[in-house]
Design a protein around this motif. Structure first.
Motif, PDB file in Angstrom:
ATOM      1  N   ILE A   6       0.843  -1.186   0.000  1.00 31.11           N
ATOM      2  CA  ILE A   6       0.000   0.000   0.000  1.00 31.11           C
ATOM      3  C   ILE A   6       0.890   1.252   0.000  1.00 31.11           C
ATOM      4  CG2 ILE A   6      -1.687   1.331   1.316  1.00 31.11           C
ATOM      5  CD1 ILE A   6      -2.961  -1.103   0.205  1.00 31.11           C
ATOM      6  N   LEU A 314      -8.943  -4.387  -1.957  1.00 34.92           N
ATOM      7  CA  LEU A 314      -8.126  -3.526  -1.107  1.00 34.92           C
ATOM      8  C   LEU A 314      -7.718  -4.251   0.165  1.00 34.92           C
ATOM      9  CD1 LEU A 314      -6.851  -0.789  -0.458  1.00 34.92           C
ATOM     10  CD2 LEU A 314      -9.076  -0.062   0.483  1.00 34.92           C
ATOM     11  N   GLN A 317      -4.734  -6.425  -0.553  1.00 33.51           N
ATOM     12  CA  GLN A 317      -3.504  -5.647  -0.684  1.00 33.51           C
ATOM     13  C   GLN A 317      -3.018  -5.173   0.684  1.00 33.51           C
ATOM     14  OE1 GLN A 317      -3.852  -2.123  -3.106  1.00 33.51           O
ATOM     15  NE2 GLN A 317      -1.639  -1.970  -3.452  1.00 33.51           N
ATOM     16  N   GLN A 318      -3.942  -4.773   1.533  1.00 34.09           N
ATOM     17  CA  GLN A 318      -3.581  -4.356   2.884  1.00 34.09           C
ATOM     18  C   GLN A 318      -2.962  -5.511   3.670  1.00 34.09           C
ATOM     19  OE1 GLN A 318      -7.376  -2.930   4.277  1.00 34.09           O
ATOM     20  NE2 GLN A 318      -7.016  -0.819   3.576  1.00 34.09           N
ATOM     21  N   THR A 321       0.649  -6.045   2.739  1.00 30.38           N
ATOM     22  CA  THR A 321       1.472  -4.982   3.329  1.00 30.38           C
ATOM     23  C   THR A 321       1.749  -5.276   4.799  1.00 30.38           C
ATOM     24  OG1 THR A 321       0.517  -3.347   1.813  1.00 30.38           O
ATOM     25  CG2 THR A 321       1.613  -2.504   3.780  1.00 30.38           C
TER      26      THR A 321
END
Length: 462
Positions: A6, A314, A317-318, A321
């Motif tokens: 991110i 999202l 993707q978080q 990270t």
């Protein structure tokens, strides 16, 4: 790899907005434990061992309550993402009621059978006698501490985290003052030893309870929970959702806490030196893990909120990270633990045998911290916050009961292996959990939207 990370600064601001107050809150709690062990350590290893083992009762209740509220948090974080405070209040009502049932059980058992409880952990008569005093006094803390923990853990899922930090900060100074006064007999108060430590903790818990009640019912304007909400009947729909997605978290923590108590039993039957050394190590690793716990809490809240908003891509993707952050943080915590090992041990008034054991334990546990950090952030943060509670239940419980407990029992009580080898066996489950967390995060199968029907989820994915 850069595509997985991110880059939006608002994400990191949200992480730190949750993680830093949580880390400070945990650091305050660790500081209380550190001062307890240092002060009681001045009275000898018997008293320090007794308080460590007696504290397992309160720790077990805390873990069960954490499981209850973490399960509820799976729902409340996603309801908050959907902007549905009314459903959050229903979840809170249900959670408070269950927490009070647990508190009643622990209160009765601890008050009536303190010696029998201590007899489970050790056969040392002096340790049993001292520990029983502590357990009986702490029996009065479960109702008030249960309300406080339940409130703060649910408030955290809607982004309200600073009140817990402030409350525990006030509690810290209260605890320190009465610990010093009642353990050693200062400021005109009687010298009560281990009983004084228990009374000091009870006073601090009551102060926390008063502040929490005032905040929840008067100053919180996100959830707007009122005393009338406590009288509401449990919502059947909410209860069904909790039983499917939240109850596995509760079962997880109950079975894990029983297993953790078994580890204390193993150490207690090895020697009081092992117990004393482990209590020192526990404080050290609570210190080094405060940041990990804060990041884990942030990972869980963010995962739940993002899924509640219906932003599944999202959320993936978080999670990647947070996985990269967990690896970096694991090595940092390991380095800190190794650097502080000897200075910490030298603070205590202990025998040379206990000192040697403590150094061995600290060295081994420092390396294992890498695995604990990765599993803590990803499994108990992202996966649990994302609703994947059954997967977490399987790996956490199986790691404890298939690895840590049997290997620790065999190595420590059957074969009598060296301390460092027993420590590895006792913590072997953390390695297993680490790889389980990595595999699940990478698969992307952990996202479970508990607030929507399967049809609604399918529409959002298209």
């Amino acid at each position: 790899m850069s595509d997985f990370i991110i880059k939006d600064s608002s994400f990191y601001k949200k992480v730190f907005a949750i993680a830093i107050p949580m880390a400070l809150q945990n650091l305050i709690n660790v500081a209380v434990s550190l001062l307890d062990t240092v002060m009681l350590g001045q009275l000898g290893e018997v008293v320090m061992s007794a308080s460590s083992l007696a504290g397992q009762v309160g720790f077990t209740y805390m873990i069960m309550n954490l499981g209850l509220t973490a399960g509820a948090g799976v729902l409340t974080s996603q309801y908050w993402g959907r902007n549905d405070p009314a459903s959050i209040r229903k979840v809170m009502t249900m959670t408070y009621k269950i927490s009070m049932v647990f508190a009643a059980i622990f209160t009765v058992v601890s008050f009536l059978f303190p010696q029998q409880i201590m007899n489970i952990f050790t056969k040392d008569a002096d340790v049993i006698a001292s520990g029983a005093v502590y357990v009986k006094i702490m029996a009065f803390s479960f109702f008030i501490s249960g309300f406080t923990m339940t409130s703060f853990n649910i408030l955290r899922t809607v982004g309200t985290v600073k009140i817990a930090m402030y409350t525990y900060g006030i509690s810290f100074f209260i605890n320190v003052f009465f610990n010093y006064s009642l353990i050693f007999g200062k400021f005109g108060m009687p010298a009560l030893g281990i009983a004084g430590a228990a009374i000091a903790t009870l006073i601090a818990r009551f102060a926390e309870f008063v502040i929490t009640v005032i905040f929840v019912f008067k100053y919180d304007h996100k959830i707007n929970f009122t005393p009338k909400d406590l009288l509401l009947k449990t919502d059947t729909t909410i209860f069904k959702i909790y039983m499917k997605h939240g109850a596995p978290v509760l079962c997880n923590e109950v079975l894990w806490s029983i297993g953790n108590s078994m580890l204390s039993v193993i150490m207690g039957h090895m020697s009081k030196e092992f117990v004393a050394a482990n209590s020192i190590c526990s404080v050290m690793f609570q210190c080094t893990s405060v940041i990990t716990q804060g990041i884990s809490a942030a990972a869980g809240v963010i995962a739940g909120n993002t899924i509640g908003e219906g932003k599944y891509k999202l959320a993936k993707q978080q999670s990647l990270t947070m996985f990269i952050i967990s690896i970096f943080l694991g090595f940092v915590c390991c380095g800190i633990a190794l650097a502080l090992a000897e200075p910490l041990v030298n603070i205590y008034n202990i025998t040379e045998q206990t000192r040697v054991i403590a150094i061995e334990l600290l060295t081994v546990m420092a390396v294992l911290t890498i695995f604990q950090t990765i599993s803590g952030i990803n499994m108990f943060g992202t996966l649990r916050g994302g609703g994947d509670s059954k997967y977490v239940l399987f790996f956490d419980v199986s790691s404890m009961w298939l690895f840590s407990v049997p290997l620790g029992w065999i190595s420590g009580l059957v074969f009598g292996w060296p301390v460092w080898a027993v420590c590895i066996c006792l913590k072997s489950g953390d390695i297993f959990k680490c790889f389980g967390a990595i595999s699940r995060i990478m698969s992307g199968k952990w996202i479970k939207d508990v607030t929507r029907t399967e049809e609604q989820v399918a529409d959002l994915k298209t």
